[in-house]
Write an enzyme that holds these catalytic residues in place. Sequence first.
Site, PDB file in Angstrom:
ATOM      1  N   GLU A 137      -1.779  -5.779  -4.070  1.00 38.92           N
ATOM      2  CA  GLU A 137      -2.507  -5.405  -2.861  1.00 38.92           C
ATOM      3  C   GLU A 137      -3.896  -6.041  -2.845  1.00 38.92           C
ATOM      4  O   GLU A 137      -4.340  -6.583  -1.818  1.00 38.92           O
ATOM      5  CB  GLU A 137      -2.605  -3.875  -2.809  1.00 38.92           C
ATOM      6  CG  GLU A 137      -3.237  -3.314  -1.560  1.00 38.92           C
ATOM      7  CD  GLU A 137      -3.370  -1.804  -1.653  1.00 38.92           C
ATOM      8  OE1 GLU A 137      -2.988  -1.139  -0.694  1.00 38.92           O
ATOM      9  OE2 GLU A 137      -3.869  -1.307  -2.697  1.00 38.92           O
ATOM     10  N   ASN A 157      27.861 -21.550  -7.623  1.00 42.58           N
ATOM     11  CA  ASN A 157      28.760 -22.700  -7.676  1.00 42.58           C
ATOM     12  C   ASN A 157      28.430 -23.720  -6.589  1.00 42.58           C
ATOM     13  O   ASN A 157      28.425 -24.929  -6.832  1.00 42.58           O
ATOM     14  CB  ASN A 157      30.210 -22.242  -7.527  1.00 42.58           C
ATOM     15  CG  ASN A 157      30.854 -21.909  -8.859  1.00 42.58           C
ATOM     16  OD1 ASN A 157      30.602 -22.561  -9.860  1.00 42.58           O
ATOM     17  ND2 ASN A 157      31.678 -20.877  -8.879  1.00 42.58           N
ATOM     18  N   HIS A 195       0.839  -1.207   0.000  1.00 44.45           N
ATOM     19  CA  HIS A 195       0.000   0.000   0.000  1.00 44.45           C
ATOM     20  C   HIS A 195       0.875   1.260   0.000  1.00 44.45           C
ATOM     21  O   HIS A 195       0.606   2.221  -0.724  1.00 44.45           O
ATOM     22  CB  HIS A 195      -0.905  -0.022   1.231  1.00 44.45           C
ATOM     23  CG  HIS A 195      -1.965   1.030   1.223  1.00 44.45           C
ATOM     24  ND1 HIS A 195      -3.054   0.979   0.387  1.00 44.45           N
ATOM     25  CD2 HIS A 195      -2.093   2.168   1.945  1.00 44.45           C
ATOM     26  CE1 HIS A 195      -3.826   2.043   0.600  1.00 44.45           C
ATOM     27  NE2 HIS A 195      -3.259   2.781   1.546  1.00 44.45           N
TER      28      HIS A 195
END
Length: 690
Positions: free
Chosen positions: A71, A423, A49
Amino acid sequence: MADMDMSQYLGAFLDETDDNVQRLDDLLLALEKDMVDMDVINEIFRAAHTLKGMAGTMGFTNMMGLTHAMEDRLDAARKGTRPLTEADMNRLFQGLDTLQEMADAIRGGGNDAHIDVSEMVAELRNEAPKPAAGAPAPAPAQAESSGGTMLSSQDAEWVKKSNESGANAFNVHVTLSQSCLLKAARAYMVVNRLEELGEIYRAEPTTDALEKEEFEFDFNIYVATPAPAEEVKAAIEKIGDVQSADVEEVKAEETPAAAPAQQAAPAAPAPAQEAAPAQAPAQTAQPAAPAPAKPAPAKKEGAKKSSQTVRVDIGRLDTLMNLVGELVISRARIERLVQESRLRQFDDTLSQLGRISGDIQELVTKLRMVPVSFTFDRFPRLIRDLCKTLNKNVELVLEGEDTELDRTVIDEIGDPMVHLIRNSMDHGIEHPEERKALGKPEKGILKIAAYQEGSGVVIEVSDDGAGIDPEKVKKKAIERGIITEDRAAIMSDDEATQIVLLPGFSMAKQITDLSGRGVGMDAVKTKVEQLGGQFDLVSKKNEGTHVYIRLPLTLAIVLSLLIKVGKETYAISLENVEETIMVRKEDIKTVHGEPTTLLRGEVLSLNVLGDILGSEGVEHDRDEYPVVVVKIGKNKIGFIVSQLIGQQEIVIKSLGRFLAKIDGITGGTILGDGNVALILDVASFYSTKG
């Protein structure tokens, strides 16, 4: 307001957007573990909001529209009409990535208009399926009953006690004017006025949030007062910029029995419904973090607290650091001139100047320091995405997030850290079934820790995965012609492990989006050394891999060792210097064609630095040689120099883009006599030699 130039607030908007996006990322990760946690959903709703209001104020309609759709989806979950699913979580994460993409585009001088969010918005607002019969739905945060407000049992007790003491319990809903420019000040005046009339029970959002302007244009105050509702309403509406004050009496008999889930804490209020995005004033571009999920009792304070922090553009700090660097150089030159002139009457003044400039330097360095969490905060989301991509189960453990580094170092180390994590995830940690077969827990552990060591910081990345198989590394290196079979036969496991750090070397069987191109570990090592740090790799087959990155606290002003090689003066960062020694000619022996000496019973390889640099005037035949002992990873190596001058603080200066790629040179500095000295990267000399 529509004609106001908002460009002056763009920097603050982007900073706050980054903060809110990171906060949403953390909250979504928490929500994914428990998709019915109403406290987390409410926090996400408030953060979204806030972000929506900021975007609307700045005129970024696509960002506002996407945030509004997120929202709405969360609001449906709050009301229980459309419970969240795994697909919804993926859409919310995708929306978050798109918001970050928009912010990056705006930061680059563009806008959000070129990013199409229509399909994403449509998916988020897809018609909600009806709940299955008998399926329990989460209760809304707050609802209305005829003639009163539905409160928790804790709130009902407050109402009862207020009435017993002869006071009325009111819920005062205050709405400020859309043109209000000092929302926090007006909210404080409302709170102060209500405290004069009675006793405040709580505020929604909290008083702290009101002080920080973490609300739109309306808020609720629960107050117990002997004054009638009309008097309360009139008192509040007299305050400037208050558009309306709706006073609703709350009675204990109108409060239904609270559900068990509600008895732990007062329920959060339902958000005000919006017909259109609110047009916030300029200050809305600079909100703070969203308020806590659970409202706390209001605090009685005599005055609004002043902010203890201020945002400063990093460019200004860079300029300030450069000026401090010039001050350090000038101080060194003055000290040298005074010493040469033997003017003793300047000793006290110079000593005081040294203390002051040192304090300024330390202060500026601290101003540039930021916690490593600035980089670490993005890793939980990265691990989550990689787990889904690789079908692995990995727990991320973060330690030492409060450890601080220079902002420049933090910015540079982010991408190398991502290389290490990829990795570990791709090559290191096994799939759950493989780990189970090896007697390991199905869930792998990836640990990232940061801690201070000496005058620098160590970042450790470790996993409990497969580790590096030295025999496989040797075999691959022989196939590629990197080493011979004879050399492989006498190599230790640790030496074989270090082969993976060579440029272009990769153990991947095939190239993927994650790895296999042979640039990961080498790129990390190169970047760390460019930052004046050290890189160390330790691995054991089937037990895991540990990577240690040692970094200087700052890159601007460092303590260095000044040396002379031939006729030239050079500087070496003390971060890289283990010690300095004098070696007699008769103590130098030749082993495998290389000069060596014994240092406390250990063999120390020696190199003539003048030969490496191609310096003129280097004396090769002396009775005793000054040697700088440097530690590179686990190895120690000695560099023979012409003269050891001593320690000195130096200001690192860039050599420019044309000279920046010279091997072994990381920059230059101006000495006290006005001459320029090059700063050596001795680790690269060892790599070249090896």
